[in-house]
Motif scaffolding. Structure first.
Motif, PDB file in Angstrom:
ATOM      1  N   ASN A  94       0.822  -1.201   0.000  1.00 36.51           N
ATOM      2  CA  ASN A  94       0.000   0.000   0.000  1.00 36.51           C
ATOM      3  C   ASN A  94       0.860   1.256   0.000  1.00 36.51           C
ATOM      4  O   ASN A  94       1.855   1.331   0.725  1.00 36.51           O
ATOM      5  CB  ASN A  94      -0.913   0.006   1.226  1.00 36.51           C
ATOM      6  CG  ASN A  94      -1.968   1.088   1.152  1.00 36.51           C
ATOM      7  OD1 ASN A  94      -1.712   2.214   1.541  1.00 36.51           O
ATOM      8  ND2 ASN A  94      -3.148   0.752   0.640  1.00 36.51           N
ATOM      9  N   ILE A 281      -6.458   2.899   4.949  1.00 34.44           N
ATOM     10  CA  ILE A 281      -5.603   2.874   3.754  1.00 34.44           C
ATOM     11  C   ILE A 281      -6.370   2.553   2.475  1.00 34.44           C
ATOM     12  O   ILE A 281      -5.907   2.886   1.376  1.00 34.44           O
ATOM     13  CB  ILE A 281      -4.422   1.895   3.922  1.00 34.44           C
ATOM     14  CG1 ILE A 281      -4.906   0.448   4.055  1.00 34.44           C
ATOM     15  CG2 ILE A 281      -3.559   2.306   5.107  1.00 34.44           C
ATOM     16  CD1 ILE A 281      -3.778  -0.582   4.164  1.00 34.44           C
ATOM     17  N   HIS A 282      -7.562   1.930   2.606  1.00 31.86           N
ATOM     18  CA  HIS A 282      -8.312   1.560   1.403  1.00 31.86           C
ATOM     19  C   HIS A 282      -9.492   2.483   1.123  1.00 31.86           C
ATOM     20  O   HIS A 282      -9.958   2.544  -0.026  1.00 31.86           O
ATOM     21  CB  HIS A 282      -8.806   0.119   1.503  1.00 31.86           C
ATOM     22  CG  HIS A 282      -7.709  -0.898   1.444  1.00 31.86           C
ATOM     23  ND1 HIS A 282      -6.902  -1.063   0.339  1.00 31.86           N
ATOM     24  CD2 HIS A 282      -7.269  -1.791   2.369  1.00 31.86           C
ATOM     25  CE1 HIS A 282      -6.021  -2.027   0.574  1.00 31.86           C
ATOM     26  NE2 HIS A 282      -6.212  -2.477   1.797  1.00 31.86           N
TER      27      HIS A 282
END
Length: 479
Positions: A94, A281-282
């Protein structure tokens, strides 16, 4: 020729293509540069075995796979609770996460959780999201000599290249323990920077990163946010709340904050943090970036200058707090790395009972002085016998030690016997093993805790006892 944002050419044979950041497309970047989240992936070496005169000797064993401790062992449990879940949510590929994978963690993962490690390795290599560099052992770097620091930094780069096929630009300093001399040696060995807490810096203006002048050139220091890092380490907020804090901190500071915690915080210490990070993070971070309310990039092209607080670390803030209360010119040197030196004025994690606290300090001082005495003595013996240096000024015997110790590190990490019996040079055969043991004895967690009966204390104590036994150097035997 394309250049990165420091004006350097991109056509480096030792690095992968520049990292992609979704908010700006393809821009040049550093290998292992800190992102919004930085996780320090490290577990101590829990079992040390040496081969001495044909016999295997267990120096210490703190795996504690019995009684009230996890039957699968601490390493396996932490992997299952932290590094496995981090991989499952895509943290290792990521753009908002930077991992510091300590060299001795990798062989442990390979041995105990090969399926998890193969997935982590695949994610890293396929995405190009390479971790920060590491120093091989979790040792307080400023406590080492210039030659020894450079040896560890050089070994870090070589071992990193052997594993990842590229060289790192940033390196994690264990415990974020720092002084200006260490930053200079870091630069001298090819690194460009590191990450520290923001309160370890003295600067005229706030900035997400600074240039620190050293005798070997400028070192980049990226700053983590102490407050937000502490929240993630010790509390369980939800993702929208953390995102609001990140945005508010950016508004207040004028730059994006960075959260830095131990890797085992996610999952092992804070089970809810796995889902928290997944959503951040998504979903939350990409949404905030696309809405232009958060921008996690740092412009390295025009950094202001600053100084580091020599003697500071992220886990012993006594010297930082002292300086905050007084004149920076009156440097309280006796508090530098006081947690490991057993300084009288350092009370980090010590018992409230003053008698017990004094005993812990005495133990720490005793181990600290005798470690340094033993390391210095072995290094001086080798230097006297082999005084030659290479064209960088590095003592030649240290290049040979890098070769030997790099071969032994995976065995040390897996609890297998390490040995220098196969060295053909007599002094190397006699002293390399002893020096490696003393370096491992300097592992930071061995003198970190305030419990006078801490099992980690055996890391330092037992190595010193063994070296004293085989050499007859009674001045390094612990009291």
């Amino acid at each position: 020729m394309r250049t990165n944002n420091m004006g350097q050419p991109l056509e480096r044979t030792d690095q992968k293509p520049p990292i992609l950041t979704p908010e700006q497309g393809e821009i040049p970047g550093y290998i292992g540069a800190p992102s919004t989240f930085v996780f320090h992936g490290y577990q101590p070496i829990r079992r040390e075995v040496v081969l001495w005169q044909g016999q295997e000797v267990v120096i210490y064993d703190i795996t504690r796979s019995f009684g009230n401790y996890p039957p699968e062992g601490w390493n396996k449990r932490i992997t299952n609770e932290s590094y496995g879940p981090l991989q499952s949510i895509g943290a290792f590929r990521n753009p908002y996460v930077t991992l510091d994978m300590f060299e001795t963690l990798n062989p442990s993962l390979e041995q105990e959780s090969p399926d998890i490690w193969s997935q982590i390795e695949r994610d890293i290599k396929e995405s190009g999201r390479y971790p920060m560099g590491d120093t091989g052992l979790h040792i307080i770097m400023p406590e080492l000599s210039d030659q020894t620091q450079r040896m560890f930094f050089r070994m870090a780069r070589q071992n990193y290249f052997n594993r990842w096929g590229t060289y790192p630009d940033f390196v994690w300093l264990p415990e974020m323990a720092v002084d200006t001399r260490t930053l200079g040696n870091l630069v001298a060995e090819g690194f460009k920077g590191t990450i520290l807490r923001r309160d370890q810096m003295i600067a005229d203006a706030p900035s997400p990163a600074y240039k620190v002048a050293t005798e070997h050139g400028d070192c980049i220091v990226v700053n983590s946010d102490p407050g937000l890092s502490a929240v993630l380490a010790f509390h369980d907020p939800d993702a929208p709340t953390v995102m609001k804090w990140l945005e508010q901190a950016q508004d207040d500071l004028g730059f994006p904050p960075i959260i830095a915690v131990d890797g085992e915080t996610i999952g092992h210490h804070r089970p809810q943090a796995v889902d928290l990070l997944k959503y951040l993070i998504h979903y939350d971070l990409p949404r905030a970036i696309s809405n232009h309310t958060f921008n996690p990039t740092i412009d390295f092209s025009n950094l202001p200058t600053a100084r580091v607080i020599d003697g500071s670390s992220w886990s012993c803030l006594c010297i930082v707090n002292e300086l905050a209360r007084g004149d920076h010119a009156n440097h309280p040197e006796e508090l530098a790395f006081g947690r490991w030196r057993g300084a009288d004025r350092c009370s980090c994690d010590l018992p409230e009972d003053q008698g017990m606290a004094a005993e812990v300090r005495r133990i720490k001082r005793d181990l600290d002085v005798k470690l340094k005495t033993g390391i210095t003595r072995v290094e001086e013996i080798l230097t006297q016998q082999y005084p030659q240096t290479d064209d960088t000024g590095m003592q030649i015997w240290r290049e040979e030690f890098i070769r030997w110790f790099s071969e032994q590190l995976p065995k040390l990490a897996r609890g297998e016997a390490i040995s220098s019996d196969n060295e053909t040079t007599p002094a190397y055969r006699e002293y390399f093993l002893l020096l490696g043991m003393l370096y491992n004895g300097a592992t930071s967690c061995s003198r970190f805790f305030g419990d006078p009966n801490s099992i980690e204390r055996a890391i330092t104590n037992n190595n010193l006892v063994f070296v004293a036994d085989v050499t007859g150097w009674e001045n390094i035997r612990p009291n």
